[in-house]
Design an enzyme around this catalytic site. Structure first.
Site, PDB file in Angstrom:
ATOM      1  N   GLU A  89     103.086 106.363  19.247  1.00 40.41           N
ATOM      2  CA  GLU A  89     101.883 107.159  19.482  1.00 40.41           C
ATOM      3  C   GLU A  89     101.908 108.393  18.580  1.00 40.41           C
ATOM      4  O   GLU A  89     102.869 109.164  18.629  1.00 40.41           O
ATOM      5  CB  GLU A  89     101.825 107.557  20.961  1.00 40.41           C
ATOM      6  N   GLU A 104     103.517 101.910  26.212  1.00 40.00           N
ATOM      7  CA  GLU A 104     104.945 101.906  25.883  1.00 40.00           C
ATOM      8  C   GLU A 104     105.517 100.503  25.985  1.00 40.00           C
ATOM      9  O   GLU A 104     106.352 100.103  25.173  1.00 40.00           O
ATOM     10  CB  GLU A 104     105.701 102.878  26.795  1.00 40.00           C
ATOM     11  N   HIS A 158     107.926 115.843  31.332  1.00 36.77           N
ATOM     12  CA  HIS A 158     108.303 116.105  29.939  1.00 36.77           C
ATOM     13  C   HIS A 158     109.713 116.690  29.885  1.00 36.77           C
ATOM     14  O   HIS A 158     110.028 117.483  29.003  1.00 36.77           O
ATOM     15  CB  HIS A 158     107.338 117.087  29.277  1.00 36.77           C
ATOM     16  N   PRO A 179     107.462 103.127  31.647  1.00 29.97           N
ATOM     17  CA  PRO A 179     106.518 102.001  31.521  1.00 29.97           C
ATOM     18  C   PRO A 179     107.036 100.884  30.606  1.00 29.97           C
ATOM     19  O   PRO A 179     106.539  99.771  30.668  1.00 29.97           O
ATOM     20  CB  PRO A 179     105.261 102.644  30.921  1.00 29.97           C
ATOM     21  N   GLN A 189     107.027 108.885  22.946  1.00 33.59           N
ATOM     22  CA  GLN A 189     106.697 110.292  22.702  1.00 33.59           C
ATOM     23  C   GLN A 189     107.542 111.284  23.508  1.00 33.59           C
ATOM     24  O   GLN A 189     107.942 112.329  23.007  1.00 33.59           O
ATOM     25  CB  GLN A 189     105.209 110.502  22.994  1.00 33.59           C
ATOM     26  N   PHE A 190     107.792 110.947  24.757  1.00 33.03           N
ATOM     27  CA  PHE A 190     108.727 111.705  25.600  1.00 33.03           C
ATOM     28  C   PHE A 190     109.543 110.668  26.368  1.00 33.03           C
ATOM     29  O   PHE A 190     108.998 109.641  26.771  1.00 33.03           O
ATOM     30  CB  PHE A 190     107.981 112.589  26.612  1.00 33.03           C
ATOM     31  N   ALA A 191     110.820 110.960  26.587  1.00 32.54           N
ATOM     32  CA  ALA A 191     111.671 109.985  27.272  1.00 32.54           C
ATOM     33  C   ALA A 191     111.130 109.649  28.661  1.00 32.54           C
ATOM     34  O   ALA A 191     111.373 108.567  29.193  1.00 32.54           O
ATOM     35  CB  ALA A 191     113.095 110.502  27.372  1.00 32.54           C
ATOM     36  N   ASP A 192     110.372 110.569  29.243  1.00 31.42           N
ATOM     37  CA  ASP A 192     109.770 110.324  30.551  1.00 31.42           C
ATOM     38  C   ASP A 192     108.810 109.131  30.506  1.00 31.42           C
ATOM     39  O   ASP A 192     108.452 108.590  31.540  1.00 31.42           O
ATOM     40  CB  ASP A 192     108.988 111.558  30.988  1.00 31.42           C
ATOM     41  N   TYR A 193     108.370 108.760  29.302  1.00 32.52           N
ATOM     42  CA  TYR A 193     107.423 107.658  29.187  1.00 32.52           C
ATOM     43  C   TYR A 193     108.096 106.358  28.770  1.00 32.52           C
ATOM     44  O   TYR A 193     107.435 105.400  28.377  1.00 32.52           O
ATOM     45  CB  TYR A 193     106.287 108.037  28.231  1.00 32.52           C
ATOM     46  N   ILE A 194     109.430 106.348  28.878  1.00 31.37           N
ATOM     47  CA  ILE A 194     110.154 105.096  28.647  1.00 31.37           C
ATOM     48  C   ILE A 194     109.990 104.190  29.861  1.00 31.37           C
ATOM     49  O   ILE A 194     110.013 102.968  29.737  1.00 31.37           O
ATOM     50  CB  ILE A 194     111.645 105.394  28.374  1.00 31.37           C
TER      51      ILE A 194
HETATM   52  C1  LIG Z   1     102.837 107.019  29.765  1.00 26.66           C
HETATM   53  C2  LIG Z   1     102.504 108.117  28.837  1.00 26.66           C
HETATM   54  N1  LIG Z   1     102.641 107.934  27.508  1.00 26.66           N
HETATM   55  C3  LIG Z   1     102.380 108.951  26.650  1.00 26.66           C
HETATM   56  C4  LIG Z   1     101.960 110.160  27.103  1.00 26.66           C
HETATM   57  C5  LIG Z   1     101.699 111.302  26.131  1.00 26.66           C
HETATM   58  N2  LIG Z   1     100.277 111.603  26.043  1.00 26.66           N
HETATM   59  C6  LIG Z   1      99.718 112.550  26.836  1.00 26.66           C
HETATM   60  S1  LIG Z   1      98.071 112.637  26.641  1.00 26.66           S
HETATM   61  C7  LIG Z   1      98.062 111.424  25.466  1.00 26.66           C
HETATM   62  C8  LIG Z   1      96.765 110.979  24.859  1.00 26.66           C
HETATM   63  C9  LIG Z   1      95.810 110.438  25.867  1.00 26.66           C
HETATM   64  O1  LIG Z   1      94.577 110.153  25.277  1.00 26.66           O
HETATM   65  P1  LIG Z   1      93.344 109.640  26.120  1.00 26.66           P
HETATM   66  O2  LIG Z   1      93.765 108.650  27.135  1.00 26.66           O
HETATM   67  O3  LIG Z   1      92.321 109.186  25.155  1.00 26.66           O
HETATM   68  O4  LIG Z   1      92.847 110.907  26.931  1.00 26.66           O
HETATM   69  P2  LIG Z   1      92.293 112.294  26.408  1.00 26.66           P
HETATM   70  O5  LIG Z   1      93.473 113.210  26.285  1.00 26.66           O
HETATM   71  O6  LIG Z   1      91.603 112.068  25.115  1.00 26.66           O
HETATM   72  O7  LIG Z   1      91.373 112.823  27.446  1.00 26.66           O
HETATM   73  C10 LIG Z   1      99.367 110.966  25.249  1.00 26.66           C
HETATM   74  C11 LIG Z   1      99.736 109.922  24.268  1.00 26.66           C
HETATM   75  C12 LIG Z   1     101.832 110.304  28.505  1.00 26.66           C
HETATM   76  N3  LIG Z   1     101.413 111.469  29.044  1.00 26.66           N
HETATM   77  N4  LIG Z   1     102.101 109.278  29.344  1.00 26.66           N
END
Ligand SMILES: Cc1ncc(C[n+]2csc(CCOP(=O)(O)OP(=O)(O)O)c2C)c(N)n1
Lengths: 334, 420
Positions: free
Chosen positions: A26, A57, A126, A86, A79-84
């Site tokens: 991402e 993920e 995070h 999924p 992007q953050f280990a917390d998202y491993i």
């Molecule tokens: C499971 C997970 N993966 C990655 C992230 C990091 N992250 C936070 S917001 C974001 C983008 C989200 O985009 P979108 O769904 O289009 O919503 P928007 O922020 O545009 O409203 C990401 C990749 C996360 N929070 N949770």
């Protein structure tokens, strides 16, 4: 170089040497990652070798496994280990067992990079340290650097490794070593000798610990950000401790641990992750099994608490100098 | 590599947005159907009969501020004014809290500038006791339901008035009483949870329905697809809102599949009703939500609504959008500003004027300012720790097990020994 630049340099070197190496995740493409770890790679190597991915993920890891099966060497970023979490199924049930279940017919030569750990006011999602979940799984190597020099050398070794590697990056010290300040991340690696990072290729072998400081009084096993917290606390207290930076949790440098604990007779284990079933429990059991008759005090664990990471109390949660000092007093008592 | 030189080599398509920093943004090729042109089917329509609505754009407000066509919800002026105020208040709140973060009063903030209609108008169309499972950009729900701004700020400051005791990242609110489910930092996790809540409501013979929101980027997460499967199987009374604001941090909507189809069309494969709506048109959002809510309440099942909108500001205070998108995009966005469009409509109706609007904006700014003053009495993040340390160990479980008690005691003893 700071740690981010060293990590970037490792990928750059490997992409240059081997056009099978691809980085994905991402925001890693055009933007170069939210921590800028992949900055410039897309520009240099093109969109098919450094690319953004959909936000899934499990998809990122599953696709990386498939690319690996084709013969590429994917370096996916979470992007953050917390998202491993999924992505757990693909990592645990698939990447980790592919070699075993296909008798080597298929392997998953992937290096999953991910920033981990607290101390940046990141809140519950995070800040986590998930290494214990992966060290519990057979078939994944787990690597955690603590300096820019090691980060680059270990990442190169991880990318060259034919097994799946989880490469956790201590984001608290991306820009500078822990400097004892609780109100902001340290900004500067340049004064630190480990910031002297060669531009080109070099390896730091997986599975080998580093002795950060030799000593006689107590062995302190640690990794990641905690290496710096421990080192500065020891210096301040003037204890003759031996500090071992594990660098790789799986496979573990058991020889270094055993030799040191047999010498000092005391063992303290420090990590940020929650205590129960954490990697410290494994270390403690190993030391007990192998060094019991050499121990002069019970093994001491300093870890995160068994609670989610609390946003506003994160400095109380983070195993900092206060808790280290008290634990050291206890273990050095008699 | 396969060795078949007679075959053309394959190539990998990696999406690329149209405009990058330095480019001039031009949206003139965007297909925007005229306001009022989309048909409004009966709410018991079979999803298979309305596939067109997943590819079109439900719009009510035209360029002159008139409400036109079958989707006009025909709201009375008081309600329109209330909706306008909630949107303006949301914007004023965002402005102030963004600034507070920049002043170092808290660690993080996220604005919803340009998307206010999505949360606010939908909330107005739902019942007060319907349950919302939002993502982090629907602060408009809390504001529309009259949740105290001071409490929101207390949460943002993680101060001693924080209803969540400083445990959550700023903006990750939670208020069961307000029908606002606790926000997770993990994207899309709320989607299946909303379905579960809706299924439970149906199984118990309740009358309440659930609604959930995620960004277009988050539709890629597995949770999204699991949710749609459950919802269609059990015909759950749930509204799925996809807020397509074009950008997911630095990744444009193409990385969630927008080059191939619309997000509303995700519904089609699941046999769910899908609507694509002008997300900057408060009346269209209201009408679509009202329609979907009626379907849910009459056991016609779930609806997926794509809100076509634009994220006018950075992703969060940690983001710099000028590093990846054309700086001209927010202004070139052809669907305008949702607050301005609703305001123009009310003025056209003769129910509003520029002076009253300016006065309302001033009043919103004052209200927010006063709330901020109040909240800051409870402290700001970083200025001392506002929660007693032992609160860290509370609420992990209903009752504290021995090991947490031990860790709590140990921490207190350590701090005492260290003289802090
Ligand atoms: C499971 C997970 N993966 C990655 C992230 C990091 N992250 C936070 S917001 C974001 C983008 C989200 O985009 P979108 O769904 O289009 O919503 P928007 O922020 O545009 O409203 C990401 C990749 C996360 N929070 N949770």
């Amino acid at each position: 170089m700071n740690m981010i630049q060293a990590i970037n340099s490792a990928m750059d070197v490997m992409m240059e040497r081997d056009d099978h190496v691809v980085v994905m995740g991402e925001d890693v493409g055009y933007f170069g990652g939210v921590f800028r770890a992949t900055a410039g790679l897309q520009k240099k190597y093109g969109k098919t070798r450094a690319f953004d991915t959909p936000i899934t993920e499990i998809g990122i890891i599953g696709v990386a496994i498939g690319m690996g099966a084709y013969g590429l060497r994917p370096v996916p970023e979470i992007q953050f280990a917390d998202y491993i979490y999924p992505a757990l199924d693909q990592l645990v049930s698939e990447a980790a067992r592919l070699r075993y279940r296909s008798n080597g017919d298929f392997t998953a030569p992937i290096t999953v990079r991910s920033p981990y750990g607290g101390g940046i006011f990141g809140g519950q999602t995070h800040s986590q340290s998930p290494e214990g979940i992966f060290t519990h799984v057979s078939g994944i190597k787990t690597v955690i650097p603590s300096t820019p020099y090691d980060a680059k050398g270990l990442l190169i070794a991880a990318i060259e490794d034919n097994d799946p590697v989880l490469f956790l990056e201590p984001k608290r010290i991306y820009n500078g070593p822990f400097d004892g300040r609780y109100d902001r991340p340290a900004k500067n690696w340049t004064a630190h000798p480990a910031s002297e990072v060669p531009e080109g290729y070099y390896r730091v072998e997986l599975g080998k610990a580093a002795t950060v400081r030799a000593g006689e009084a107590v062995t302190i096993l640690c990794y990641g950000t905690m290496v710096h917290v421990v080192a500065s606390t020891i210096e301040e207290l003037g204890i003759d401790a031996e500090i071992i930076d594990l660098r790789t949790l799986v496979p573990l440098d058991i020889e270094a641990i055993e030799t040191s604990v047999k010498k000092t007779g005391r063992c303290m284990i420090v990590h940020e992750a929650t205590r129960t079933s954490g990697f410290g429990a494994e270390l403690s059991a190993l030391v007990q099994e192998r060094c019991f008759y050499h121990l002069e005090a019970p093994i001491e664990r300093v870890t995160g608490f068994d609670t989610p990471y609390p946003h506003s109390l994160e400095w109380a949660y983070f195993p900092g100098p206060v808790r280290l000092r008290e634990a050291l007093k206890k273990i050095m008592k008699d | 590599m396969s060795n078949r030189p007679n075959l053309p080599p394959l190539s990998l398509h990696v999406p690329e947005p149209k405009y990058r920093p330095g480019d001039e943004a031009d949206f003139s090729d965007l297909q925007i159907p005229a306001a009022g042109s989309a048909p409004r089917p009966a709410t018991d329509v079979h999803p298979s009969a309305i596939h067109d609505l997943s590819y079109g754009l439900v719009r009510v407000l035209d360029d002159e501020g008139r409400a036109v066509g079958p989707w006009d919800p025909k709201l009375d002026p008081d309600r329109l004014r209330a909706m306008l105020r909630a949107m303006a208040l949301t914007r004023a709140f965002d402005e102030r809290m963004y600034r507070a973060q920049r002043q170092g009063k808290t660690s993080f903030y996220m604005k919803c500038t340009g998307e206010e209609a999505v949360a606010v108008a939908a909330t107005f169309a739902l019942d007060r006791d319907d349950m919302c499972f939002p993502s982090y950009r629907q602060q408009g729900i809390l504001i529309s339901r009259g949740y105290p701004l001071v409490e929101m700020m207390n949460q943002i400051y993680s101060n001693k008035g924080d209803p969540l005791q400083g445990r959550q990242l700023p903006i990750m609110y939670s208020s069961k009483e307000t029908g606002f489910f606790s926000i997770s930092g993990n994207l899309a996790t709320q989607y299946p949870q909303a379905v579960g809540w809706a299924m439970a409501s149906a199984a118990r013979g309740d009358t309440r329905i659930a609604a959930t929101w995620c960004g277009e980027g988050s539709t890629a997460e597995g949770d999204f697809h699991s949710a749609l499967t459950f919802a269609t199987v059990y015909r759950a009374p749930v509204l799925f809102n996809v807020v397509n604001n074009q950008w997911a941090i630095s990744s444009f909507s193409g990385f969630a599949g927008a080059e191939a189809t619309t997000f509303a069309a995700r519904a089609i494969g699941y046999g769910i009703a899908g609507l694509r709506v002008d997300g900057n048109d408060a009346l269209a959002v209201y009408a679509a939500t009202e329609w979907a809510a009626e379907r849910a309440r009459t056991n016609q099942g779930p609806t997926l609504i794509e809100h076509f909108t634009y994220r006018a500001e950075g992703h969060s205070t940690s983001d710099d959008p000028s590093a990846y998108r054309s700086s001209g995009e927010p202004n070139a966005w052809p669907l305008g500003d949702p607050v301005r469009r609703l305001k123009d409509h009310l003025i056209r109706l003769g129910e509003w004027d520029e002076d009253r609007h300016a006065a309302m904006d001033r009043e919103c700014a004052e209200t927010v300012k006063a709330a901020q003053k109040e909240a800051e009495k409870n402290g700001i993040l970083g200025h001392g720790l506002h929660q007693p340390f032992e609160t860290m160990f509370e609420g992990v479980f209903e009752d504290m097990p021995w090991h947490l008690k031990e860790q709590s005691d140990q921490m207190i003893a350590e701090r005492k020994a260290a003289g802090i």
